[in-house]
Enzyme design. Structure first.
Site, PDB file in Angstrom:
ATOM      1  N   ARG A 234      67.785  37.218  54.014  1.00  0.00           N
ATOM      2  CA  ARG A 234      67.075  35.938  54.019  1.00  0.00           C
ATOM      3  C   ARG A 234      67.672  35.073  52.926  1.00  0.00           C
ATOM      4  O   ARG A 234      68.010  35.586  51.833  1.00  0.00           O
ATOM      5  CB  ARG A 234      65.565  36.120  53.765  1.00  0.00           C
ATOM      6  CG  ARG A 234      64.776  36.646  54.957  1.00  0.00           C
ATOM      7  CD  ARG A 234      64.658  35.614  56.098  1.00  0.00           C
ATOM      8  NE  ARG A 234      63.898  36.127  57.235  1.00  0.00           N
ATOM      9  CZ  ARG A 234      64.406  36.749  58.304  1.00  0.00           C
ATOM     10  NH1 ARG A 234      65.707  36.960  58.375  1.00  0.00           N
ATOM     11  NH2 ARG A 234      63.632  37.135  59.290  1.00  0.00           N
ATOM     12  N   GLU A 263      67.473  26.715  55.333  1.00  0.00           N
ATOM     13  CA  GLU A 263      68.043  26.702  56.683  1.00  0.00           C
ATOM     14  C   GLU A 263      67.153  26.068  57.737  1.00  0.00           C
ATOM     15  O   GLU A 263      67.646  25.597  58.762  1.00  0.00           O
ATOM     16  CB  GLU A 263      68.443  28.121  57.118  1.00  0.00           C
ATOM     17  CG  GLU A 263      67.283  29.066  57.393  1.00  0.00           C
ATOM     18  CD  GLU A 263      67.755  30.427  57.906  1.00  0.00           C
ATOM     19  OE1 GLU A 263      68.653  31.023  57.298  1.00  0.00           O
ATOM     20  OE2 GLU A 263      67.213  30.889  58.920  1.00  0.00           O
ATOM     21  N   HIS A 295      72.514  31.891  61.164  1.00  0.00           N
ATOM     22  CA  HIS A 295      71.528  32.921  61.500  1.00  0.00           C
ATOM     23  C   HIS A 295      71.768  33.493  62.908  1.00  0.00           C
ATOM     24  O   HIS A 295      70.893  33.453  63.769  1.00  0.00           O
ATOM     25  CB  HIS A 295      70.107  32.341  61.380  1.00  0.00           C
ATOM     26  CG  HIS A 295      69.096  33.389  61.010  1.00  0.00           C
ATOM     27  ND1 HIS A 295      68.126  33.184  60.059  1.00  0.00           N
ATOM     28  CD2 HIS A 295      68.902  34.663  61.462  1.00  0.00           C
ATOM     29  CE1 HIS A 295      67.378  34.265  59.950  1.00  0.00           C
ATOM     30  NE2 HIS A 295      67.841  35.176  60.792  1.00  0.00           N
TER      31      HIS A 295
HETATM   32  P1  NAD Z   1      63.812  47.439  56.852  1.00  0.00           P
HETATM   33  O1  NAD Z   1      62.376  47.186  56.544  1.00  0.00           O
HETATM   34  O2  NAD Z   1      64.172  48.553  57.781  1.00  0.00           O
HETATM   35  O3  NAD Z   1      64.625  47.681  55.491  1.00  0.00           O
HETATM   36  C1  NAD Z   1      64.453  46.942  54.323  1.00  0.00           C
HETATM   37  C2  NAD Z   1      64.835  47.848  53.143  1.00  0.00           C
HETATM   38  O4  NAD Z   1      64.800  47.052  51.960  1.00  0.00           O
HETATM   39  C3  NAD Z   1      63.860  49.025  52.948  1.00  0.00           C
HETATM   40  O5  NAD Z   1      64.581  50.231  52.826  1.00  0.00           O
HETATM   41  C4  NAD Z   1      63.140  48.658  51.642  1.00  0.00           C
HETATM   42  O6  NAD Z   1      62.769  49.806  50.879  1.00  0.00           O
HETATM   43  C5  NAD Z   1      64.219  47.857  50.937  1.00  0.00           C
HETATM   44  N1  NAD Z   1      63.697  47.017  49.855  1.00  0.00           N
HETATM   45  C6  NAD Z   1      62.479  46.437  49.744  1.00  0.00           C
HETATM   46  N2  NAD Z   1      62.386  45.781  48.570  1.00  0.00           N
HETATM   47  C7  NAD Z   1      63.576  45.961  47.941  1.00  0.00           C
HETATM   48  C8  NAD Z   1      64.095  45.539  46.693  1.00  0.00           C
HETATM   49  N3  NAD Z   1      63.365  44.829  45.842  1.00  0.00           N
HETATM   50  N4  NAD Z   1      65.355  45.891  46.388  1.00  0.00           N
HETATM   51  C9  NAD Z   1      66.102  46.644  47.226  1.00  0.00           C
HETATM   52  N5  NAD Z   1      65.661  47.073  48.415  1.00  0.00           N
HETATM   53  C10 NAD Z   1      64.418  46.749  48.755  1.00  0.00           C
HETATM   54  O7  NAD Z   1      64.388  46.054  57.359  1.00  0.00           O
HETATM   55  P2  NAD Z   1      65.702  45.802  58.250  1.00  0.00           P
HETATM   56  O8  NAD Z   1      65.349  45.881  59.687  1.00  0.00           O
HETATM   57  O9  NAD Z   1      66.813  46.638  57.732  1.00  0.00           O
HETATM   58  O10 NAD Z   1      65.951  44.258  57.932  1.00  0.00           O
HETATM   59  C11 NAD Z   1      66.284  43.818  56.635  1.00  0.00           C
HETATM   60  C12 NAD Z   1      66.176  42.313  56.578  1.00  0.00           C
HETATM   61  O11 NAD Z   1      67.204  41.730  57.376  1.00  0.00           O
HETATM   62  C13 NAD Z   1      64.863  41.736  57.196  1.00  0.00           C
HETATM   63  O12 NAD Z   1      63.815  41.728  56.263  1.00  0.00           O
HETATM   64  C14 NAD Z   1      65.274  40.355  57.571  1.00  0.00           C
HETATM   65  O13 NAD Z   1      64.994  39.484  56.478  1.00  0.00           O
HETATM   66  C15 NAD Z   1      66.792  40.439  57.775  1.00  0.00           C
HETATM   67  N6  NAD Z   1      67.199  40.233  59.172  1.00  0.00           N
HETATM   68  C16 NAD Z   1      68.162  39.295  59.427  1.00  0.00           C
HETATM   69  C17 NAD Z   1      68.590  39.075  60.737  1.00  0.00           C
HETATM   70  C18 NAD Z   1      69.680  38.090  61.066  1.00  0.00           C
HETATM   71  O14 NAD Z   1      69.797  37.692  62.229  1.00  0.00           O
HETATM   72  N7  NAD Z   1      70.482  37.668  60.117  1.00  0.00           N
HETATM   73  C19 NAD Z   1      67.999  39.808  61.775  1.00  0.00           C
HETATM   74  C20 NAD Z   1      67.041  40.756  61.472  1.00  0.00           C
HETATM   75  C21 NAD Z   1      66.639  40.963  60.175  1.00  0.00           C
END
Ligand code: NAD
Length: 331
Positions: A234, A263, A295
């Site tokens: 994000r 964005e 995105h």
């Molecule tokens: P997820 O919930 O499976 O994984 C997130 C990880 O981040 C978890 O392991 C959590 O423990 C860790 N985390 C939480 N707080 C943290 C911190 N302070 N420092 C380090 N790690 C921390 O989520 P995901 O499915 O892997 O998605 C991750 C992110 O990707 C989503 O939250 C979303 O913002 C983003 N995303 C972007 C797109 C895109 O099109 N660009 C699409 C989907 C998701």
């Protein structure tokens, strides 16, 4: 159930109409993004379906509640754009698609790395203009480099697997280390270690109060000079003004982003004939070592199919008063 879709694009309509081909649910597709000014469009529907830049803040939720909306179905994983407390107060349920194809986003992060490093975007344009020169196209081998991964959830893990395949050393930071990743060869370290030792850093943590501007001036100062930073999580995880400074003083050597702090005023729209008022994006675009995509990490056929299927299941479960597996509750 009558569902109002906000921020609808042609691909949303195509994939959602396909999964609802029996016409069980009635979908109304609005181009407009959700905000207090457009919330009234939801009138006459029971549910609304939102994407990443629709804003369901307190004011909007109050209007949705007045228009008898009972369900917010997010067609994405992140939910930082919904005021969960306001929704809970108005007894509006919130559901999401927690995982739809982590590989789609992970592979896009890798695409940003490869493009920035090997400059294929520049080579493509040069060759089209009859310029076959190799000047200024030097990249580096990924094999043997250290890659820092912040957040090893579903997407971060898919990313680690790919980069291990390239022969990279992976350092990761996550509050909840994954045993599976450790077995695969990922080394978990403190955040400062990951920042200071990595040649490439890729962000895969959610946007939370604690991760807002996690990558700021202080973090850039800890990184290796000329580091590559990739963000597909994000936008607000990075302080954009600090990233611009780090690019100007060459601390940040490459910057690949699929997400951007401001964005919602830009992404998913054709603004080619407009004057862009956002000076920060204009400055970012001006750097030769910055690559921005709007995105599109999620944008694969597999991910779109999965998003539509899971969202439809979420809506049907709500309609049948079933347990909502993908509900996000206010805590
Ligand atoms: P997820 O919930 O499976 O994984 C997130 C990880 O981040 C978890 O392991 C959590 O423990 C860790 N985390 C939480 N707080 C943290 C911190 N302070 N420092 C380090 N790690 C921390 O989520 P995901 O499915 O892997 O998605 C991750 C992110 O990707 C989503 O939250 C979303 O913002 C983003 N995303 C972007 C797109 C895109 O099109 N660009 C699409 C989907 C998701």
């Amino acid at each position: 159930m009558k569902v109002a879709f906000f921020s609808t694009k042609s691909y949303d309509k195509e994939y959602f109409d396909r999964v609802n081909s029996n016409g069980h649910h009635q979908f109304t597709y609005f181009d407009a993004a959700l905000n207090p000014a457009t919330a009234a469009l939801a009138k006459g529907h029971t549910a609304i379906c939102l994407f990443v830049n629709d804003k369901a803040d307190k004011e909007t939720i109050e209007q949705l509640s007045a228009n008898k909306i009972k369900l917010i179905a997010l067609r994405c994983a992140g939910f930082n754009n919904v005021d969960l407390e306001a929704a809970a107060k108005k007894n509006i349920k919130v559901v999401r698609v927690p995982a739809y194809s982590p590989e789609a986003v992970a592979e896009h992060a890798v695409a940003l790395i490869l493009t920035l490093n090997r400059k294929t975007h520049k080579a493509y344009n040069r060759i089209r203009e009859g310029n076959f020169s190799l000047e200024k196209l030097i990249g580096y081998n990924l094999h043997g480099k250290t890659v820092g991964v912040i957040g090893t959830g579903k997407i971060g893990q898919a990313f680690c697997r790919i980069m291990l395949g390239f022969g990279c050393k992976i350092l990761a930071y996550d509050k909840f280390p994954s045993e599976e990743m450790e077995k695969a060869g990922v080394l978990y370290q403190q955040l400062n270690e990951v920042l200071s030792q990595s040649d490439i850093i890729s962000l895969h943590c959610p946007l939370l109060p604690e991760t807002h501007h996690l990558i700021n001036k202080k973090a850039f100062e800890k990184m290796k000079k000329g580091v590559m930073l990739i963000n597909t999580s994000r936008g607000a995880v990075i302080d954009t003004a600090d990233a611009i400074e780090a690019l100007k003083n060459e601390q940040l050597g490459y910057f690949g982003i699929d997400v951007y702090e401001q964005e919602e005023k830009l992404f998913f729209r054709d603004l080619s004939e407009e004057i862009i008022a956002d000076d920060m994006i204009s400055r970012l675009i001006s750097f030769p070592n910055v690559l921005i995509t709007s995105h599109q990490g999620f944008l694969t056929k597999e991910a779109l199919e999965q998003i539509a299927m899971v969202t439809l299941e979420n809506i049907s479960d709500f309609e049948k008063d079933k347990n909502l597996q993908n509900e996000i509750r206010y805590q």
